[in-house]
Design a protein around this motif. Structure first.
Motif, PDB file in Angstrom:
ATOM      1  N   UNK A  19       0.734  -1.201  -0.038  1.00  0.00           N
ATOM      2  CA  UNK A  19      -0.011  -0.123  -0.103  1.00  0.00           C
ATOM      3  C   UNK A  19       1.067   1.180   0.046  1.00  0.00           C
ATOM      4  N   UNK A  20       2.006   1.246   0.948  1.00  0.00           N
ATOM      5  CA  UNK A  20       2.838   2.477   0.741  1.00  0.00           C
ATOM      6  C   UNK A  20       3.453   2.605  -0.487  1.00  0.00           C
ATOM      7  N   UNK A  21       3.797   1.682  -1.137  1.00  0.00           N
ATOM      8  CA  UNK A  21       4.613   1.824  -2.628  1.00  0.00           C
ATOM      9  C   UNK A  21       3.562   2.414  -3.593  1.00  0.00           C
ATOM     10  N   UNK A  22       2.218   1.963  -3.302  1.00  0.00           N
ATOM     11  CA  UNK A  22       1.316   2.595  -4.465  1.00  0.00           C
ATOM     12  C   UNK A  22       0.809   3.689  -4.096  1.00  0.00           C
ATOM     13  N   UNK A  23       0.704   4.045  -2.728  1.00  0.00           N
ATOM     14  CA  UNK A  23       0.510   5.360  -2.438  1.00  0.00           C
ATOM     15  C   UNK A  23       1.663   6.471  -2.885  1.00  0.00           C
ATOM     16  N   UNK A  24       2.940   6.224  -2.903  1.00  0.00           N
ATOM     17  CA  UNK A  24       3.796   6.972  -3.594  1.00  0.00           C
ATOM     18  C   UNK A  24       3.498   7.215  -4.857  1.00  0.00           C
ATOM     19  N   UNK A  25       2.970   6.509  -5.658  1.00  0.00           N
ATOM     20  CA  UNK A  25       2.511   6.759  -7.027  1.00  0.00           C
ATOM     21  C   UNK A  25       1.130   7.354  -7.134  1.00  0.00           C
ATOM     22  N   UNK A  26       0.649   8.002  -6.110  1.00  0.00           N
ATOM     23  CA  UNK A  26      -0.459   8.793  -5.859  1.00  0.00           C
ATOM     24  C   UNK A  26      -1.979   7.932  -5.660  1.00  0.00           C
ATOM     25  N   UNK A  27      -1.835   6.753  -5.728  1.00  0.00           N
ATOM     26  CA  UNK A  27      -3.022   5.804  -5.324  1.00  0.00           C
ATOM     27  C   UNK A  27      -3.472   6.163  -3.776  1.00  0.00           C
ATOM     28  N   UNK A  28      -4.797   6.132  -3.668  1.00  0.00           N
ATOM     29  CA  UNK A  28      -5.527   6.622  -2.394  1.00  0.00           C
ATOM     30  C   UNK A  28      -6.170   5.100  -1.886  1.00  0.00           C
ATOM     31  N   UNK A  29      -5.858   4.284  -0.879  1.00  0.00           N
ATOM     32  CA  UNK A  29      -6.565   3.021  -0.630  1.00  0.00           C
ATOM     33  C   UNK A  29      -7.323   3.562   0.703  1.00  0.00           C
ATOM     34  N   UNK A  30      -8.309   2.845   0.726  1.00  0.00           N
ATOM     35  CA  UNK A  30      -9.460   2.803   1.961  1.00  0.00           C
ATOM     36  C   UNK A  30      -8.619   1.964   2.968  1.00  0.00           C
ATOM     37  N   UNK A  31      -9.085   2.109   4.325  1.00  0.00           N
ATOM     38  CA  UNK A  31      -8.609   1.204   5.356  1.00  0.00           C
ATOM     39  C   UNK A  31      -9.596  -0.040   5.448  1.00  0.00           C
ATOM     40  N   UNK A  32      -9.553  -0.887   4.354  1.00  0.00           N
ATOM     41  CA  UNK A  32     -10.583  -1.897   4.453  1.00  0.00           C
ATOM     42  C   UNK A  32     -10.292  -2.848   5.620  1.00  0.00           C
TER      43      UNK A  32
END
Length: 129
Positions: A19-32
């Motif tokens: 999740x941290x890797x893809x968030x560095x690319x601007x994606x926003x994940x929910x806290x499922x």
């Protein structure tokens, strides 16, 4: 009825790292939860991350494939300079750069890194004419 493409799913060994890797690319994940996260992408498509444990909960004999990555994701950025910046930021966060930024013959600044699970992730921008 015509099927509608809606989801790209990745199986991950470490949810926090992925999740941290893809968030560095601007994606926003929910806290499922710690085993499943979702991110809405453009066009009503979503990227899901599921831990190996989550997959084994309904497919007990699932095993991780070995060898080369079987999935590749690509992220476009605004400028050739941004390719270098994003790749440097990902590398600083621990990503392995598998193809350093270079100017392609097809007119893009292009680079590839591996996500925490070894999936290839490309970062690119159109070169000025």
């Amino acid at each position: 009825m015509t099927p509608t493409f809606t989801t790209i799913g990745l199986v991950v060994a470490d949810m926090a790292a992925a999740a941290a890797f893809y968030e560095r690319l601007g994606l926003k994940f929910g806290d499922d939860d710690d085993n499943h996260r979702e991110c809405e992408l453009a066009g009503a498509v979503k990227l899901t991350l599921d831990t190996e444990a989550a997959i084994r909960s309904f497919t007990p004999d699932w095993t991780r494939a070995t060898g080369s990555s079987r999935v590749s994701l690509a992220f476009q950025v605004d400028s050739p300079e941004a390719v270098d910046e994003v790749v440097a930021e990902l590398a600083a966060g621990g990503a392995v750069v598998t193809r350093p930024p270079w100017d392609t013959f097809w007119g893009q600044r292009y680079a590839s890194v591996s996500d925490p699970d070894g999936n290839e992730v490309d970062v690119y921008a159109t070169l000025p004419q």
